[in-house]
Write an enzyme that holds these catalytic residues in place. Structure first.
Site, PDB file in Angstrom:
ATOM      1  N   ASN A 114       0.853  -1.193   0.000  1.00 38.05           N
ATOM      2  CA  ASN A 114       0.000   0.000   0.000  1.00 38.05           C
ATOM      3  C   ASN A 114       0.883   1.234   0.000  1.00 38.05           C
ATOM      4  O   ASN A 114       2.017   1.198   0.477  1.00 38.05           O
ATOM      5  CB  ASN A 114      -0.886   0.026   1.248  1.00 38.05           C
ATOM      6  CG  ASN A 114      -1.848   1.204   1.250  1.00 38.05           C
ATOM      7  OD1 ASN A 114      -2.438   1.532   0.211  1.00 38.05           O
ATOM      8  ND2 ASN A 114      -2.011   1.848   2.394  1.00 38.05           N
ATOM      9  N   HIS A 116       0.691   5.202   1.349  1.00 34.12           N
ATOM     10  CA  HIS A 116      -0.109   6.039   2.250  1.00 34.12           C
ATOM     11  C   HIS A 116       0.522   7.427   2.323  1.00 34.12           C
ATOM     12  O   HIS A 116       1.733   7.538   2.542  1.00 34.12           O
ATOM     13  CB  HIS A 116      -0.176   5.403   3.643  1.00 34.12           C
ATOM     14  CG  HIS A 116      -1.025   6.176   4.593  1.00 34.12           C
ATOM     15  ND1 HIS A 116      -2.407   6.144   4.543  1.00 34.12           N
ATOM     16  CD2 HIS A 116      -0.708   7.049   5.581  1.00 34.12           C
ATOM     17  CE1 HIS A 116      -2.894   6.946   5.477  1.00 34.12           C
ATOM     18  NE2 HIS A 116      -1.882   7.517   6.116  1.00 34.12           N
ATOM     19  N   SER A 143       4.561   7.008   2.520  1.00 34.12           N
ATOM     20  CA  SER A 143       5.144   5.725   2.924  1.00 34.12           C
ATOM     21  C   SER A 143       4.597   4.601   2.056  1.00 34.12           C
ATOM     22  O   SER A 143       3.393   4.552   1.796  1.00 34.12           O
ATOM     23  CB  SER A 143       4.754   5.390   4.375  1.00 34.12           C
ATOM     24  OG  SER A 143       5.050   6.456   5.255  1.00 34.12           O
ATOM     25  N   ASP A 152      -3.069   0.738   8.040  1.00 31.70           N
ATOM     26  CA  ASP A 152      -1.874   1.565   7.806  1.00 31.70           C
ATOM     27  C   ASP A 152      -0.761   1.241   8.797  1.00 31.70           C
ATOM     28  O   ASP A 152       0.075   2.104   9.105  1.00 31.70           O
ATOM     29  CB  ASP A 152      -2.226   3.069   7.860  1.00 31.70           C
ATOM     30  CG  ASP A 152      -3.242   3.462   6.795  1.00 31.70           C
ATOM     31  OD1 ASP A 152      -3.214   2.868   5.701  1.00 31.70           O
ATOM     32  OD2 ASP A 152      -4.057   4.355   7.066  1.00 31.70           O
TER      33      ASP A 152
HETATM   34  C1  GAR Z   1      -2.465   8.735  -3.253  1.00 31.26           C
HETATM   35  O1  GAR Z   1      -1.959   9.970  -2.811  1.00 31.26           O
HETATM   36  C2  GAR Z   1      -2.310   7.702  -2.160  1.00 31.26           C
HETATM   37  O2  GAR Z   1      -1.198   7.909  -1.342  1.00 31.26           O
HETATM   38  C3  GAR Z   1      -3.588   7.886  -1.384  1.00 31.26           C
HETATM   39  O3  GAR Z   1      -4.559   8.132  -2.348  1.00 31.26           O
HETATM   40  C4  GAR Z   1      -3.972   8.818  -3.444  1.00 31.26           C
HETATM   41  C5  GAR Z   1      -4.415   8.113  -4.711  1.00 31.26           C
HETATM   42  O4  GAR Z   1      -4.048   8.850  -5.832  1.00 31.26           O
HETATM   43  N1  GAR Z   1      -3.879   6.704  -0.614  1.00 31.26           N
HETATM   44  C6  GAR Z   1      -4.489   6.744   0.571  1.00 31.26           C
HETATM   45  O5  GAR Z   1      -4.870   7.765   1.084  1.00 31.26           O
HETATM   46  C7  GAR Z   1      -4.660   5.389   1.224  1.00 31.26           C
HETATM   47  N2  GAR Z   1      -5.031   5.525   2.595  1.00 31.26           N
HETATM   48  P1  GAR Z   1      -4.175   8.203  -7.276  1.00 31.26           P
HETATM   49  O6  GAR Z   1      -5.558   7.558  -7.358  1.00 31.26           O
HETATM   50  O7  GAR Z   1      -4.049   9.374  -8.217  1.00 31.26           O
HETATM   51  O8  GAR Z   1      -3.074   7.217  -7.414  1.00 31.26           O
END
Ligand code: GAR
Length: 221
Positions: A114, A116, A143, A152
């Site tokens: 994942n 985060h 991370s 997480d």
């Molecule tokens: C990313 O910034 C990722 O780190 C976050 O969602 C975004 C997805 O962007 N993930 C979380 O918050 C997970 N808890 P994307 O759809 O453009 O890749």
């Protein structure tokens, strides 16, 4: 380690939103900078724009709508079955905004990653950029970690830091974090494809070395 096997790792990517990390990883696979191929992109809602983008690229896509399930466990079991049907070596959560139960995590433990948007263990859960700004933090980051049953909370593999400047907005942080995500996520996926990463009872190992709480290169900080 067989070179042929490492070049053919099957990657399934799960998304809920725009899917820019998914696209970046798919591109890096196509350019053979990541030793795998994306065999499916799966979303938990039909309107996730990442699914349309994946389809445009000619990738296999599927939607398993969580709204059609009455319990989290039932959804996770169905999702695990769907993901398993693609016979993945590596499962990549890329903005997949679901709390996952053991039904999903256990079958893929050790090959489930994942990303985060915080310097874990800081700011688990949602609204990480807002929380970093509200607390007056001067640095923030992202991370990549192994997924375990703790939200997480799985061992961190790699982090990247970003500065926070006076007057920064949520959008500024999101953009800065995304830039780092596009650097570090493919790198970690590639490590897993090349069998350099392992999840052990003690934590994450890279090339047989146990990583610290901040993941690789923490000693350089
Ligand atoms: C990313 O910034 C990722 O780190 C976050 O969602 C975004 C997805 O962007 N993930 C979380 O918050 C997970 N808890 P994307 O759809 O453009 O890749």
């Amino acid at each position: 380690m067989s070179l042929i096997a490492s070049q053919n790792k099957r990657i399934v990517i799960l998304v809920s939103g725009s899917g820019t990390n998914m696209l970046n990883i798919a591109e890096q696979c196509a350019e053979q900078r990541v030793a795998g191929k994306v065999v499916a992109v799966i979303a938990n809602k039909a309107d996730a724009s990442g699914i349309a983008k994946a389809a445009e690229l000619g990738l296999e896509t599927a939607v398993l709508a969580h709204r059609n399930f009455t319990s989290r466990e039932a959804y996770d079991q169905a999702l695990a079955e769907l993901v398993t049907s693609y016979q993945p070596d590596v499962v990549v959560l890329a903005g997949f905004m679901r709390i996952l139960t053991a039904e999903f995590v256990q079958p893929f433990q050790g090959r489930l990653l994942n990303i985060h948007p915080s310097l874990l263990p800081k700011y688990k859960g949602l609204h990480t950029h807002e929380r970093a700004l509200a607390n007056g933090d001067t640095e923030h980051g992202v991370s990549v970690h192994f997924v375990t049953e703790e939200l997480d909370g799985g061992p961190v593999i790699l982090q990247a830091k970003i500065p926070i400047f006076d007057g920064d907005t949520i959008d500024d942080l999101q953009q800065r974090v995304h830039e780092q995500e596009y650097r570090i996520y493919p790198l970690v996926v590639n490590w897993l494809c090349n069998e350099r990463l392992r999840l052990t009872a003690a934590g994450a190992e890279l090339d047989g070395q146990l990583l610290g709480p901040s993941g690789y290169a923490a000693e350089d900080e």
